[in-house]
Every structure is written in C-alpha cells, then in structure tokens.
Write an enzyme that holds these catalytic residues in place. Structure first.
Site, PDB file in Angstrom:
ATOM      1  CB  CYS A   4      50.026  15.303  79.797  1.00 21.96           C
ATOM      2  SG  CYS A   4      48.321  15.829  80.057  1.00 21.96           S
ATOM      3  CG  ASN A  88      39.972  25.149  88.718  1.00 21.05           C
ATOM      4  OD1 ASN A  88      39.113  25.975  89.000  1.00 21.05           O
ATOM      5  ND2 ASN A  88      40.088  23.989  89.344  1.00 21.05           N
ATOM      6  N   GLY A  94      43.975  28.025  90.115  1.00 18.22           N
ATOM      7  CA  GLY A  94      44.170  26.771  90.844  1.00 18.22           C
ATOM      8  C   GLY A  94      44.251  25.549  89.940  1.00 18.22           C
ATOM      9  CG  HIS A  99      44.907  17.512  78.910  1.00 22.48           C
ATOM     10  ND1 HIS A  99      45.550  16.615  78.066  1.00 22.48           N
ATOM     11  CD2 HIS A  99      43.633  17.606  78.448  1.00 22.48           C
ATOM     12  CE1 HIS A  99      44.701  16.193  77.135  1.00 22.48           C
ATOM     13  NE2 HIS A  99      43.528  16.783  77.341  1.00 22.48           N
ATOM     14  CG  HIS A 101      40.745  19.642  83.764  1.00 26.20           C
ATOM     15  ND1 HIS A 101      42.051  20.051  83.628  1.00 26.20           N
ATOM     16  CD2 HIS A 101      40.395  19.906  85.051  1.00 26.20           C
ATOM     17  CE1 HIS A 101      42.470  20.537  84.784  1.00 26.20           C
ATOM     18  NE2 HIS A 101      41.486  20.469  85.665  1.00 26.20           N
TER      19      HIS A 101
HETATM   20  P1  5GP Z   1      42.484  21.047  88.566  1.00 27.16           P
HETATM   21  O1  5GP Z   1      42.855  21.388  89.981  1.00 27.16           O
HETATM   22  O2  5GP Z   1      43.686  21.008  87.663  1.00 27.16           O
HETATM   23  O3  5GP Z   1      41.380  21.893  88.014  1.00 27.16           O
HETATM   24  O4  5GP Z   1      41.845  19.608  88.637  1.00 27.16           O
HETATM   25  C1  5GP Z   1      42.537  18.431  88.396  1.00 27.16           C
HETATM   26  C2  5GP Z   1      41.662  17.297  88.863  1.00 27.16           C
HETATM   27  O5  5GP Z   1      42.174  16.087  88.357  1.00 27.16           O
HETATM   28  C3  5GP Z   1      41.609  17.156  90.402  1.00 27.16           C
HETATM   29  O6  5GP Z   1      40.250  17.276  90.828  1.00 27.16           O
HETATM   30  C4  5GP Z   1      42.182  15.756  90.638  1.00 27.16           C
HETATM   31  O7  5GP Z   1      41.530  15.074  91.690  1.00 27.16           O
HETATM   32  C5  5GP Z   1      41.983  15.083  89.305  1.00 27.16           C
HETATM   33  N1  5GP Z   1      42.971  14.040  89.004  1.00 27.16           N
HETATM   34  C6  5GP Z   1      44.318  14.154  89.086  1.00 27.16           C
HETATM   35  N2  5GP Z   1      44.910  13.010  88.714  1.00 27.16           N
HETATM   36  C7  5GP Z   1      43.915  12.154  88.374  1.00 27.16           C
HETATM   37  C8  5GP Z   1      43.906  10.798  87.891  1.00 27.16           C
HETATM   38  O8  5GP Z   1      44.942  10.150  87.698  1.00 27.16           O
HETATM   39  N3  5GP Z   1      42.680  10.245  87.656  1.00 27.16           N
HETATM   40  C9  5GP Z   1      41.515  10.932  87.857  1.00 27.16           C
HETATM   41  N4  5GP Z   1      40.380  10.284  87.582  1.00 27.16           N
HETATM   42  N5  5GP Z   1      41.497  12.206  88.295  1.00 27.16           N
HETATM   43  C10 5GP Z   1      42.669  12.815  88.556  1.00 27.16           C
HETATM   44 ZN    ZN Z   2      47.609  16.186  77.952  1.00 27.85          ZN
END
Ligand code: 5GP
Ligand code: ZN
Length: 116
Positions: A4, A88, A94, A99, A101
């Site tokens: 993760c 999300n 999406g 995890h 957030h």
């Molecule tokens: P989701 O689409 O799951 O709601 O958002 C995941 C977010 O995590 C995306 O906006 C993506 O840019 C961010 N993200 C993914 N991997 C990393 C990482 O390794 N570091 C950081 N700071 N953000 C990440």
């Molecule tokens: Zn996690």
C-alpha cells in the site's frame, strides 16, 4: 499493509512532503496536484475506504481527520477563502489508492459542479 503506497508513506519507505502529522493522521502534498494547493489527509491505519469503516476505533480516525483538516486550513491560510474536501470511494468514485484519504483542494475558485 504490504504494497500500500500510503502505508509506505506513513512508515517512511516512500518520502512525502508533509503538511501535518499527529498520532492518528498524516497529511502531505499530492504528487500530481490538480489545484494550486492539493493535500491528502490519511489515517495512520490501513482502512480501505469509507465503506470499510467498521469499529469505533476507525471512527476515531475520521474524527481526527476532521480535526486535522481544520488545522491544515488555518495553517495554509485557506480557512477564510475556502476549499473543497473530496473522498473518492470505490470503482465508480474513481478511487485509485485503496487506503482511505481525503483530498483538500484549494488555491483557486472551484467550479460549482461537484461531479463531472
Ligand atoms: P484517488 O484517485 O485514489 O482518490 O487519489 C489518489 C491520489 O494519490 C492521487 O491524486 C495521486 O496523485 C496521489 N498519489 C499517488 N501516489 C502518490 C505518492 O507516492 N505520493 C503522493 N504524495 N501522492 C500520491
Ligand atoms: Zn495502507
């Protein structure tokens, strides 16, 4: 949890640009910002998403996340001008990182449509 990305950020295996941290919560800048200020706020426990919240302990993390967002807004000086919080959830929501957030989107006037 193994594999993760956000758990790896919590335990320091992957670096992040931290904005806020307490016992239960970590917040850091999104690596691919979609707004001038784009912060991710996560629990320091691997909870997959909102639908996987299942204990009083889990809901304590949610409470701490709200407290963190309040403090981050003041720290980044966006409490007066405003911001958007997005979580999300699952395939149609999406969600890419499994995890829980919360995105804090700020630094510009956002459109009035919540979903496109
Ligand atoms: P989701 O689409 O799951 O709601 O958002 C995941 C977010 O995590 C995306 O906006 C993506 O840019 C961010 N993200 C993914 N991997 C990393 C990482 O390794 N570091 C950081 N700071 N953000 C990440
Ligand atoms: Zn996690």
């Amino acid at each position: 949890m193994d594999n993760c990305i956000f758990c790896k950020i919590i335990n320091g295996e992957i670096p992040s640009n931290k904005v806020y941290e307490d016992e239960k919560v970590l917040a850091f800048y999104d690596i691919h910002p979609v707004t001038p200020i784009h912060v991710l706020v996560i629990p320091k426990k691997h909870i997959e998403s909102i639908v996987k919240l299942e204990s009083e302990e889990d809901y304590e993390y949610v409470k701490s996340i709200h407290k963190a967002i309040n403090e981050i807004a003041k720290k980044l000086n966006i409490d007066e001008e405003g911001f958007r919080v997005v979580a999300n959830c699952g395939e149609n929501g999406g969600q890419e990182v499994k995890h829980l957030h919360y995105h804090i989107l700020a630094g510009k006037k956002l459109g009035t449509k919540v979903a496109e």
